[in-house]
Design a protein around this motif. Sequence first.
Motif, PDB file in Angstrom:
ATOM      1  N   SER A 185       0.844  -1.188   0.000  1.00 46.01           N
ATOM      2  CA  SER A 185       0.000   0.000   0.000  1.00 46.01           C
ATOM      3  C   SER A 185       0.884   1.244   0.000  1.00 46.01           C
ATOM      4  O   SER A 185       2.105   1.163   0.161  1.00 46.01           O
ATOM      5  N   ALA A 186       0.252   2.396  -0.176  1.00 47.62           N
ATOM      6  CA  ALA A 186       1.007   3.652  -0.161  1.00 47.62           C
ATOM      7  C   ALA A 186       1.668   3.899   1.187  1.00 47.62           C
ATOM      8  O   ALA A 186       2.648   4.645   1.278  1.00 47.62           O
ATOM      9  N   ALA A 187       1.164   3.258   2.248  1.00 50.68           N
ATOM     10  CA  ALA A 187       1.754   3.415   3.572  1.00 50.68           C
ATOM     11  C   ALA A 187       3.182   2.876   3.630  1.00 50.68           C
ATOM     12  O   ALA A 187       3.960   3.268   4.505  1.00 50.68           O
ATOM     13  N   TYR A 188       3.544   2.004   2.709  1.00 56.51           N
ATOM     14  CA  TYR A 188       4.905   1.450   2.650  1.00 56.51           C
ATOM     15  C   TYR A 188       5.926   2.569   2.512  1.00 56.51           C
ATOM     16  O   TYR A 188       6.949   2.586   3.204  1.00 56.51           O
ATOM     17  N   PHE A 189       5.681   3.503   1.619  1.00 61.09           N
ATOM     18  CA  PHE A 189       6.631   4.589   1.378  1.00 61.09           C
ATOM     19  C   PHE A 189       6.617   5.617   2.508  1.00 61.09           C
ATOM     20  O   PHE A 189       7.587   6.344   2.705  1.00 61.09           O
ATOM     21  N   GLU A 190       5.536   5.655   3.256  1.00 60.67           N
ATOM     22  CA  GLU A 190       5.433   6.608   4.357  1.00 60.67           C
ATOM     23  C   GLU A 190       6.108   6.106   5.621  1.00 60.67           C
ATOM     24  O   GLU A 190       6.754   6.883   6.337  1.00 60.67           O
ATOM     25  N   HIS A 191       6.006   4.794   5.887  1.00 57.52           N
ATOM     26  CA  HIS A 191       6.437   4.282   7.189  1.00 57.52           C
ATOM     27  C   HIS A 191       7.719   3.458   7.145  1.00 57.52           C
ATOM     28  O   HIS A 191       8.361   3.294   8.186  1.00 57.52           O
ATOM     29  N   LEU A 192       8.084   2.913   5.989  1.00 62.77           N
ATOM     30  CA  LEU A 192       9.288   2.078   5.959  1.00 62.77           C
ATOM     31  C   LEU A 192      10.520   2.935   6.208  1.00 62.77           C
ATOM     32  O   LEU A 192      10.681   4.007   5.638  1.00 62.77           O
ATOM     33  N   ARG A 193      11.413   2.451   7.064  1.00 61.77           N
ATOM     34  CA  ARG A 193      12.659   3.143   7.374  1.00 61.77           C
ATOM     35  C   ARG A 193      13.815   2.169   7.181  1.00 61.77           C
ATOM     36  O   ARG A 193      13.661   0.951   7.285  1.00 61.77           O
ATOM     37  N   TYR A 194      14.989   2.718   6.911  1.00 66.76           N
ATOM     38  CA  TYR A 194      16.194   1.906   6.795  1.00 66.76           C
ATOM     39  C   TYR A 194      17.356   2.710   7.373  1.00 66.76           C
ATOM     40  O   TYR A 194      17.256   3.923   7.574  1.00 66.76           O
ATOM     41  N   GLY A 195      18.483   2.026   7.616  1.00 70.13           N
ATOM     42  CA  GLY A 195      19.657   2.721   8.139  1.00 70.13           C
ATOM     43  C   GLY A 195      19.357   3.405   9.453  1.00 70.13           C
ATOM     44  O   GLY A 195      18.825   2.818  10.405  1.00 70.13           O
ATOM     45  N   GLN A 196      19.663   4.691   9.524  1.00 71.13           N
ATOM     46  CA  GLN A 196      19.424   5.487  10.721  1.00 71.13           C
ATOM     47  C   GLN A 196      18.079   6.208  10.617  1.00 71.13           C
ATOM     48  O   GLN A 196      17.996   7.426  10.545  1.00 71.13           O
ATOM     49  N   GLN A 197      17.019   5.401  10.560  1.00 67.48           N
ATOM     50  CA  GLN A 197      15.649   5.922  10.482  1.00 67.48           C
ATOM     51  C   GLN A 197      15.442   6.806   9.240  1.00 67.48           C
ATOM     52  O   GLN A 197      14.700   7.789   9.286  1.00 67.48           O
ATOM     53  N   GLN A 198      16.050   6.446   8.123  1.00 66.66           N
ATOM     54  CA  GLN A 198      15.908   7.227   6.895  1.00 66.66           C
ATOM     55  C   GLN A 198      14.673   6.776   6.127  1.00 66.66           C
ATOM     56  O   GLN A 198      14.367   5.589   6.048  1.00 66.66           O
ATOM     57  N   LYS A 199      13.979   7.718   5.527  1.00 63.82           N
ATOM     58  CA  LYS A 199      12.792   7.424   4.729  1.00 63.82           C
ATOM     59  C   LYS A 199      13.201   7.131   3.289  1.00 63.82           C
ATOM     60  O   LYS A 199      14.257   7.547   2.821  1.00 63.82           O
ATOM     61  N   LEU A 200      12.331   6.410   2.589  1.00 62.87           N
ATOM     62  CA  LEU A 200      12.547   6.170   1.168  1.00 62.87           C
ATOM     63  C   LEU A 200      12.350   7.474   0.401  1.00 62.87           C
ATOM     64  O   LEU A 200      11.392   8.213   0.632  1.00 62.87           O
ATOM     65  N   ARG A 201      13.272   7.733  -0.530  1.00 56.42           N
ATOM     66  CA  ARG A 201      13.192   8.956  -1.334  1.00 56.42           C
ATOM     67  C   ARG A 201      13.224   8.594  -2.811  1.00 56.42           C
ATOM     68  O   ARG A 201      13.790   7.568  -3.208  1.00 56.42           O
ATOM     69  N   LEU A 202      12.637   9.461  -3.598  1.00 51.20           N
ATOM     70  CA  LEU A 202      12.564   9.244  -5.038  1.00 51.20           C
ATOM     71  C   LEU A 202      13.729   9.903  -5.751  1.00 51.20           C
ATOM     72  O   LEU A 202      14.095  11.037  -5.454  1.00 51.20           O
ATOM     73  N   ARG A 203      14.317   9.184  -6.701  1.00 48.96           N
ATOM     74  CA  ARG A 203      15.278   9.793  -7.606  1.00 48.96           C
ATOM     75  C   ARG A 203      14.536  10.520  -8.732  1.00 48.96           C
ATOM     76  O   ARG A 203      14.976  11.572  -9.206  1.00 48.96           O
ATOM     77  N   ALA A 204      13.414   9.936  -9.139  1.00 41.85           N
ATOM     78  CA  ALA A 204      12.604  10.536 -10.204  1.00 41.85           C
ATOM     79  C   ALA A 204      11.186   9.997 -10.092  1.00 41.85           C
ATOM     80  O   ALA A 204      10.952   8.927  -9.535  1.00 41.85           O
ATOM     81  N   GLY A 205      10.218  10.758 -10.612  1.00 41.22           N
ATOM     82  CA  GLY A 205       8.843  10.298 -10.658  1.00 41.22           C
ATOM     83  C   GLY A 205       8.097  10.510  -9.361  1.00 41.22           C
ATOM     84  O   GLY A 205       8.372  11.435  -8.594  1.00 41.22           O
ATOM     85  N   SER A 206       7.161   9.608  -9.068  1.00 39.41           N
ATOM     86  CA  SER A 206       6.296   9.746  -7.899  1.00 39.41           C
ATOM     87  C   SER A 206       5.943   8.363  -7.364  1.00 39.41           C
ATOM     88  O   SER A 206       6.118   7.352  -8.046  1.00 39.41           O
ATOM     89  N   PHE A 207       5.416   8.337  -6.125  1.00 39.21           N
ATOM     90  CA  PHE A 207       4.927   7.094  -5.546  1.00 39.21           C
ATOM     91  C   PHE A 207       3.546   6.782  -6.112  1.00 39.21           C
ATOM     92  O   PHE A 207       2.818   7.685  -6.549  1.00 39.21           O
ATOM     93  N   PHE A 208       3.165   5.502  -6.064  1.00 45.17           N
ATOM     94  CA  PHE A 208       1.802   5.165  -6.465  1.00 45.17           C
ATOM     95  C   PHE A 208       0.853   5.386  -5.300  1.00 45.17           C
ATOM     96  O   PHE A 208       1.270   5.512  -4.143  1.00 45.17           O
ATOM     97  N   GLN A 209      -0.412   5.399  -5.598  1.00 47.42           N
ATOM     98  CA  GLN A 209      -1.453   5.535  -4.583  1.00 47.42           C
ATOM     99  C   GLN A 209      -2.255   4.243  -4.521  1.00 47.42           C
ATOM    100  O   GLN A 209      -2.155   3.382  -5.393  1.00 47.42           O
ATOM    101  N   ASP A 210      -3.043   4.099  -3.468  1.00 47.70           N
ATOM    102  CA  ASP A 210      -3.901   2.927  -3.350  1.00 47.70           C
ATOM    103  C   ASP A 210      -5.088   3.060  -4.289  1.00 47.70           C
ATOM    104  O   ASP A 210      -5.470   4.158  -4.698  1.00 47.70           O
ATOM    105  N   GLY A 211      -5.690   1.924  -4.609  1.00 49.84           N
ATOM    106  CA  GLY A 211      -6.907   1.949  -5.405  1.00 49.84           C
ATOM    107  C   GLY A 211      -6.690   1.496  -6.840  1.00 49.84           C
ATOM    108  O   GLY A 211      -5.573   1.443  -7.363  1.00 49.84           O
ATOM    109  N   ALA A 212      -7.815   1.188  -7.503  1.00 47.22           N
ATOM    110  CA  ALA A 212      -7.783   0.654  -8.869  1.00 47.22           C
ATOM    111  C   ALA A 212      -7.298   1.672  -9.885  1.00 47.22           C
ATOM    112  O   ALA A 212      -6.823   1.305 -10.962  1.00 47.22           O
ATOM    113  N   ASP A 213      -7.413   2.968  -9.582  1.00 46.78           N
ATOM    114  CA  ASP A 213      -6.987   3.987 -10.543  1.00 46.78           C
ATOM    115  C   ASP A 213      -5.474   3.991 -10.737  1.00 46.78           C
ATOM    116  O   ASP A 213      -4.968   4.541 -11.711  1.00 46.78           O
TER     117      ASP A 213
END
Length: 412
Positions: free
Chosen positions: A105-133
């Motif tokens: 779900s979209a919550a993966y990109f919001e809550h997943l942390r790695y290393g020293q509590q670092q968030k996932l960041r985008l090099r390019a583009g955008s995250f997906f959203q939940d739902g069929a769209d």
Amino acid sequence: MNRRYTLSLVVFVIAISCTLLLTVERVRQDARTSFSQSIAGTDLIIGARTSPIQLMLYSVFRIGDASNNIRWESYQSIARHPAIAWTVPISLGDSHRGFPVLGTSAAYFEHLRYGQQQKLRLRAGSFFQDGADHVFGAVIGAEIANQLNYQINDEITLSHGMDAQQALEHADKAFRVIGILERTGTPVDRTVHVNLQAIEALHLDWQAGAPIPQFSIAAEHVRKFDLEPQQITAALIGLKKRSAVFRVQRSVNNFGEEALLAVIPGVALDELWQMLSQVEQLLLGIAALVGLISFCSLIAVISASLNERRRELAILRAVGASPVHIATLLLVESAMLSLLGIAFGVLLVDLLSLLGSAHLQNHFGISLRLSLIRSSEIGSLALLLGAGLLAGMIPAWRAYRYTLNDGLSNRL
């Protein structure tokens, strides 16, 4: 230089022993660092009842397969626990050209942390959203983008199963790359991320792991169907207070609707290292044995050469060299051979790290830290050099005891 071929073999053997010792230690350290940094800020991982280590390996590191899945209703029931702050569902089983596909779900990109509590960041583009769209949007890791040269808006197709040679392809439902993540040094770099509805859409016309004969649902029609997940592989859980971790873990383990398991990531990793500790000790023992053999060969070569050099040593004595001076010359020779072997060994380790880092990263999720010499290795290298000096003391003591008369006399 007159004995350069024989001594080159000694240097080579010392270099191999140094390489083996440092390689084992580096892989051990970097494996622990990579595994511990792959997941941070997650208090519990839940999945079907299995061993805690297996659950950790397939849910976080994409190693191995799940023994069973979790029903969606069970996941929702657990997510409503008053002590839980957030949950991230995970669905595994598909792949793209050998790389794992993770439905979430979209919550993966919001809550997943790695290393020293670092968030996932985008090099390019955008995250997906939940739902069929957003069902056919994919966010890929940095390693996939680099290896396969993917860019934003490129089309990719996913395959059913993890075996790249035998997996059946979902060729009728193409995905579009909408985001590329920054490198993290974790399994995220080698993962294709899609939303949970995409996993359901891929398998609408599949049954029992195979496509239904003479039946196909076109990609443009999948949004007409109910794409709510029926089951997931695992889930990551974050708590409102860490003090509630054992209470929630006990609640999940005693869940009445189906057999589930909740593991604490740090505890599962400790169990993994304890299980592998005997293997680590065995590898270090083999490396130490190879080192012992290399320094025994150093003793043998220098000692054997003494019979050829007795007149040379006697001439040095005749021109005024003391026995201590001659013994020191042999110790210096032994030290130089050891230093050369260690230097070549360090260079060989760095070369192997450079060549093998991609393989370890892709197949085992181990990120090797490239460096010439690490501070933790100075003690091991000093020990090797000390062993070389100790090995040189035996022929040096023999040379010290040689007398001028013995060196100049003919021996039958």
